[in-house]
Write an enzyme that holds these catalytic residues in place. Structure first.
Site, PDB file in Angstrom:
ATOM      1  N   LYS A  52       9.326  12.823  28.869  1.00  0.00           N
ATOM      2  CA  LYS A  52       9.533  13.749  29.982  1.00  0.00           C
ATOM      3  C   LYS A  52      10.402  13.032  30.999  1.00  0.00           C
ATOM      4  O   LYS A  52      10.597  11.816  30.887  1.00  0.00           O
ATOM      5  CB  LYS A  52       8.196  14.160  30.610  1.00  0.00           C
ATOM      6  CG  LYS A  52       7.243  12.994  30.873  1.00  0.00           C
ATOM      7  CD  LYS A  52       5.890  13.456  31.359  1.00  0.00           C
ATOM      8  CE  LYS A  52       4.977  13.963  30.266  1.00  0.00           C
ATOM      9  NZ  LYS A  52       4.728  15.390  30.284  1.00  0.00           N
ATOM     10  N   ARG A  53      10.893  13.727  31.990  1.00  0.00           N
ATOM     11  CA  ARG A  53      11.678  13.048  33.023  1.00  0.00           C
ATOM     12  C   ARG A  53      10.836  11.943  33.648  1.00  0.00           C
ATOM     13  O   ARG A  53       9.617  12.034  33.697  1.00  0.00           O
ATOM     14  CB  ARG A  53      12.090  14.032  34.125  1.00  0.00           C
ATOM     15  CG  ARG A  53      13.204  14.961  33.746  1.00  0.00           C
ATOM     16  CD  ARG A  53      13.445  15.957  34.852  1.00  0.00           C
ATOM     17  NE  ARG A  53      12.219  16.676  35.166  1.00  0.00           N
ATOM     18  CZ  ARG A  53      11.857  17.032  36.394  1.00  0.00           C
ATOM     19  NH1 ARG A  53      12.603  16.735  37.424  1.00  0.00           N
ATOM     20  NH2 ARG A  53      10.745  17.708  36.596  1.00  0.00           N
TER      21      ARG A  53
ATOM     22  N   HIS B 149       9.075  26.296  40.304  1.00  0.00           N
ATOM     23  CA  HIS B 149       8.717  25.360  39.232  1.00  0.00           C
ATOM     24  C   HIS B 149       8.148  24.047  39.735  1.00  0.00           C
ATOM     25  O   HIS B 149       8.174  23.049  39.011  1.00  0.00           O
ATOM     26  CB  HIS B 149       9.939  25.029  38.373  1.00  0.00           C
ATOM     27  CG  HIS B 149      10.466  26.185  37.593  1.00  0.00           C
ATOM     28  ND1 HIS B 149      10.039  26.493  36.331  1.00  0.00           N
ATOM     29  CD2 HIS B 149      11.380  27.125  37.910  1.00  0.00           C
ATOM     30  CE1 HIS B 149      10.680  27.558  35.892  1.00  0.00           C
ATOM     31  NE2 HIS B 149      11.507  27.971  36.839  1.00  0.00           N
TER      32      HIS B 149
ATOM     33  N   THR C  42       5.829  21.885  29.572  1.00  0.00           N
ATOM     34  CA  THR C  42       6.088  22.680  28.371  1.00  0.00           C
ATOM     35  C   THR C  42       6.065  21.749  27.163  1.00  0.00           C
ATOM     36  O   THR C  42       5.752  22.175  26.052  1.00  0.00           O
ATOM     37  CB  THR C  42       7.451  23.394  28.427  1.00  0.00           C
ATOM     38  OG1 THR C  42       8.439  22.463  28.877  1.00  0.00           O
ATOM     39  CG2 THR C  42       7.411  24.562  29.387  1.00  0.00           C
TER      40      THR C  42
ATOM     41  N   LYS D  14       4.457  22.083  23.257  1.00  0.00           N
ATOM     42  CA  LYS D  14       5.154  21.767  21.998  1.00  0.00           C
ATOM     43  C   LYS D  14       4.324  20.797  21.160  1.00  0.00           C
ATOM     44  O   LYS D  14       4.237  20.930  19.930  1.00  0.00           O
ATOM     45  CB  LYS D  14       6.535  21.162  22.294  1.00  0.00           C
ATOM     46  CG  LYS D  14       7.500  22.148  22.944  1.00  0.00           C
ATOM     47  CD  LYS D  14       8.721  21.464  23.561  1.00  0.00           C
ATOM     48  CE  LYS D  14       9.372  22.386  24.581  1.00  0.00           C
ATOM     49  NZ  LYS D  14      10.266  21.672  25.516  1.00  0.00           N
TER      50      LYS D  14
ATOM     51  N   LYS E 159       4.465  12.072  37.406  1.00  0.00           N
ATOM     52  CA  LYS E 159       4.100  12.227  35.991  1.00  0.00           C
ATOM     53  C   LYS E 159       3.330  11.000  35.498  1.00  0.00           C
ATOM     54  O   LYS E 159       2.663  11.042  34.491  1.00  0.00           O
ATOM     55  CB  LYS E 159       5.350  12.460  35.152  1.00  0.00           C
ATOM     56  CG  LYS E 159       6.037  13.796  35.480  1.00  0.00           C
ATOM     57  CD  LYS E 159       7.285  14.008  34.641  1.00  0.00           C
ATOM     58  CE  LYS E 159       8.055  15.261  35.002  1.00  0.00           C
ATOM     59  NZ  LYS E 159       7.501  16.492  34.407  1.00  0.00           N
TER      60      LYS E 159
END
Ligand code: 4GP
Length: 829
Positions: free
Chosen positions: A564-565, A373, A674, A678, A570
């Protein structure tokens, strides 16, 4: 004796006769019964928690008959099943999902209304289980939902963390972690089975012995704990299927020493209990200390050893021919956390079942598959040989042997290419002698998959190229997916109703049908209704945030969301720079505030407790938010909202309300994402890089309905190779300089220049994730977002097309891909 046989044969002994009547009156009866007999209170004296628990028990009762039936079926089936091994399951609340799956929502709502209870009040009583951290944990939860919905024989195995991931609070804008006591009022969804506990051993030493002329090894462990299974129902959607999630709790073998207690040393008397229970206390204990590292390895071994034993002893018949294991089971390793299952499986087969090594290894290589992942090298777990040898001495020996034989085969194939041997060795010597768990999983797994096309390609070509060459055909891709049950039906009921009205029922389990919405995108009336749903979802979110955190989402604002984390790759930092740039434009007078598109920026993010830079970025977001939100010159047009403790429950309110989905990682770093799926499925437009599953989303929804910016992965590589100097971007770009200077000036820290100095210098002199290099392109694309948002009707059309074209991202499709490419299990039995 004959009486006993008769009872054993009685249908009631196998499963309850039937579920309670699915009528409103039937439900009322069950509910009141549970209130009286399970909670021990009459309705008149019941607390909201009593009522919630009674309601949950009632829903369970409806699912019970099918659950017992399916468990029996699974034991008796001769077909192959899937065991999903995952350190995380980020489940979200259960009540609504279980009502939906069993078609009881309306009945329950009416029944409770008859009792004078608003079911919404009870929904709020449920504390979501904090058993996951981020993407891979939520993915696991989506997958088990899909497997149940598709009637695939399967079981999820994991850990029942007593405190789960921490609860995030902000103190002066900074993250403070609190224990997440999600179990304190009891969890009605779990079924503990202390009588079925397994003994899990650790440490000690190994020895060889003569077993009738064969030399064998055995492990003489030093201590052990008990793994107690807690079963959870995993109901399929409208198919009557109920699968199982089995989570293990660690308890002491001898929890309490009465002799020591009576001698007055009360602490010592319970020491063993505390020690043992630590194993299932929290998810991802801080691992910057040696104790923390050891605890993580204990957790990993604990749950996979219990799960393997559970399968071999409770699912397989006693006389099962172990040679046939690959026809009965595939263990899917959800990232590296469960990889210690490989040597454990070998140990059981070779040491306990006395199987020949080669035969055992051939079986093992068919019974495991590995999903990676990540692309960040530091996220691929390694365990020091020292620690492994102390905690799991026999497993270390087994790993050495696997590695020796593997490297021998590599030499046979490629000659004595020492560089290659060193690169491929499962045991690495640098910087300390350690075991690379991703390599072990790759060698042992029948298949290795990445989680989006781009990720799988990079995994194959950049991260593990030697392995790909050595094992042609082993690498494959399965693009992630999300469950439309939770993330459309439950999270966005109004959109779900609108879709059903347009397309008829059935799309929830066949998401490609959403394609049918394409033509509705051209219908002004449909667009108006779609826009009204979005507006209503924003109002709901506003109500929720107000009640939860005292925050608000003003009417008429574009909702720009990044949840998100928190991780540097990111690039929440890039989002911050965008906000600061807009703000700086206003206060410097270069931009007329009247020309600024009103936007609310929503963040949701937890930082790992030991990740200092991530915590600084959280602090900065909060600091920017308090200054920007309070500045009258902004006239309320920019609004930064950062509710603490982002979780699945909040996600279900935020995602349906979003206009713009921020998926802005540095290309080549986000494995899939993911959240991006969504949002698209709920009609948000994405602004994103060509990274992870963004690539596939853009291909499907079309360039016109996606805001693309930033370098591609090859461009990133090229810039690195050439030598990336972030300060050059700072020098060149005036807007960027102004934004960074404003942060550095102390404008967001009460004039104190030191507070965010580490963030600023990290950007200027390190910037591993190339925020500055993508800044200009991001800001330019945000300009296009503003312009596009100006035409609301066209925006809505794009939003509808995003929904229509994202059906591919159902986790049902992911499961079909796993079945076809990896598991080769029958679709159902
Ligand atoms: C995440 C990845 O970061 C994310 O891109 C992906 O969508 C998700 O797994 C599911 O595949 N990784 C983790 C992790 O959660 O802990 O490495």
């Amino acid at each position: 004796a004959s009486g006993r046989t008769q009872i054993a044969d009685h249908p009631l002994a196998l499963a309850p006769v039937s579920a309670p009547a699915s009528s409103v009156d039937g439900f009322v009866r069950e509910f009141l019964k549970n209130l009286n007999f399970t909670q021990g209170v009459p309705l008149s004296a019941s607390s909201p928690n009593d009522r919630y628990l009674a309601l949950a028990h009632t829903v369970r009762d409806y699912l019970m008959a099918r659950w017992l039936e399916d468990q029996r079926g699974q034991r008796e089936a001769q077909s192959k099943g899937v065991a999903y091994l995952s350190a995380e399951y980020l489940l979200g609340r259960q009540l609504d999902n279980n009502l939906l799956a069993s078609r009881l929502t309306d009945v329950a709502t009416e029944a409770l209304a008859k009792c004078g209870i608003d079911i919404d009040d009870l929904r709020q009583q449920e504390v979501e289980p904090g058993l996951g951290n981020g993407g891979l944990g939520r993915l696991a939860a989506c997958f088990i939902d899909s497997l149940a919905t598709m009637s695939v024989p399967s079981i999820g195995y994991g850990i029942r963390y007593e405190y789960g991931i921490f609860r995030q609070t902000f103190v002066d804008g900074q993250q403070v972690e609190q224990p997440d006591a999600w179990l304190s009022l009891g969890s009605p969804w779990e079924f503990p089975h202390p009588e079925a506990a397994q003994t899990i051993s650790f440490a000690g030493h190994t020895e060889t012995y003569d077993d009738d002329g064969v030399e064998r090894s055995r492990w003489i462990p030093a201590w052990n704990v008990q793994a107690v299974p807690y079963n959870y129902m995993v109901p399929g959607y409208h198919n009557g299927r109920v699968n199982t999630l089995r989570l293990w709790r660690s308890v002491a073998t001898n929890a309490f020493d009465l002799r020591i207690f009576n001698s007055g040393d009360y602490e010592e008397a319970v020491r063993a209990q505390i020690f043992a229970e630590n194993i299932s206390k929290v998810l991802y204990p801080e691992d910057s200390t040696p104790q923390g590292k050891e605890l993580r390895l204990q957790q990993q071994y604990f749950f996979v050893a219990a799960s393997i034993r559970d399968f071999l002893t409770n699912v397989l018949a006693e006389d099962f021919d172990l040679e046939k294991l690959p026809e009965r089971i595939i263990f899917q390793l959800n990232d590296t956390h469960p990889v210690i299952a490989v040597p454990e499986f070998m140990r059981v087969l070779v040491d306990e079942k006395k199987m020949d090594w080669d035969a055992a290894w051939a079986i093992t290589q068919q019974c495991f598959a590995y999903t990676c992942h990540t692309l960040l090298p530091e996220a691929l777990e390694v365990w020091s040989v020292d620690l492994l040898g102390r905690l799991l001495p026999r497993h270390l020996e087994i790993i050495y042997r696997i590695n020796d034989e593997f490297l021998l085969a590599v030499r046979e194939r490629f000659g004595d290419d020492e560089m290659r041997i060193r690169n491929m060795s499962i045991v690495s010597d640098f910087p300390e002698r350690s075991v690379r768990m991703a390599y072990l999983a790759t060698v042992a797994g029948a298949k290795v998959n990445g989680v989006a096309e781009l990720h799988s390609q990079l995994l194959r070509d950049k991260v593990l190229p030697d392995f790909n060459e050595f094992y042609p055909g082993k690498f494959t891709n399965v693009t992630n997916g999300v469950t439309p049950r939770r993330f459309i039906r439950l999270a966005n009921p109004q959109l779900a109703d609108l879709i059903t009205e347009a397309l008829g029922a059935g799309w929830t389990v066949d998401l490609e049908r959403l394609r049918g919405l394409e033509s509705f995108a051209e219908d002004p009336e449909f667009r108006a209704r779609f826009a009204e749903v979005k507006a209503a979802n924003k109002r709901t979110l506003n109500t929720v945030l107000l009640a939860r955190d005292g925050l608000s989402v003003p009417d008429g604002h574009m909702l720009d969301v990044m949840v998100k984390r928190l991780h540097e790759y990111k690039r929440q930092m890039l989002k911050v720079l965008h906000i600061v740039t807009s703000y700086e434009g206003i206060i410097s007078g270069r931009v007329d505030v009247k020309d600024v598109t009103p936007r609310t920026f929503i963040f949701g993010a937890k930082a790992a407790p030991g990740y200092v830079m991530a915590k600084r970025i959280i602090h900065l977001i909060n600091a920017v938010g308090s200054v920007v939100n309070a500045d009258p010159r902004v006239e309320g047009r920019l609004n930064v909202v950062f509710p603490p403790n982002y979780n699945v429950t909040l996600a279900e309110r935020v995602i349906p309300a979003a206009d713009l989905s921020e998926q802005i990682s540095l290309a080549g770093k986000e494995a899939s994402g993911t959240g991006n799926m969504k949002f698209a499925l709920n009609g948000a437009l994405t602004i994103g890089t060509d990274d992870g599953a963004n690539v596939e989303i853009r291909e499907l929804v079309g360039d016109d309905n996606f805001f693309l910016f930033g370098m591609t992965e090859p461009e990133v590589e090229a810039l690195w190779a050439e030598g990336y100097r972030p300060s050059e971007f700072y020098q060149k770009d005036e807007d960027l300089r102004r934004a960074i200077d404003l942060i550095a000036s102390g404008a967001f820290s009460g004039g104190d220049r030191t507070t965010f100095e580490p963030v600023v210098s990290n950007l200027l002199y390190d910037d591993r994730f190339m925020v500055l290099a993508d800044y200009a392109s991001y800001i330019a694309e945000q300009g296009k977002v503003d312009a596009a948002y100006g035409d609301q009707d066209a925006w809505t059309r794009s939003a509808i097309l995003n929904v229509a074209r994202s059906g591919y991202f159902s986790s049902d499709r992911s499961m079909r891909d796993y079945i076809q490419r990896i598991w080769h299990t029958p679709p159902a039995y």
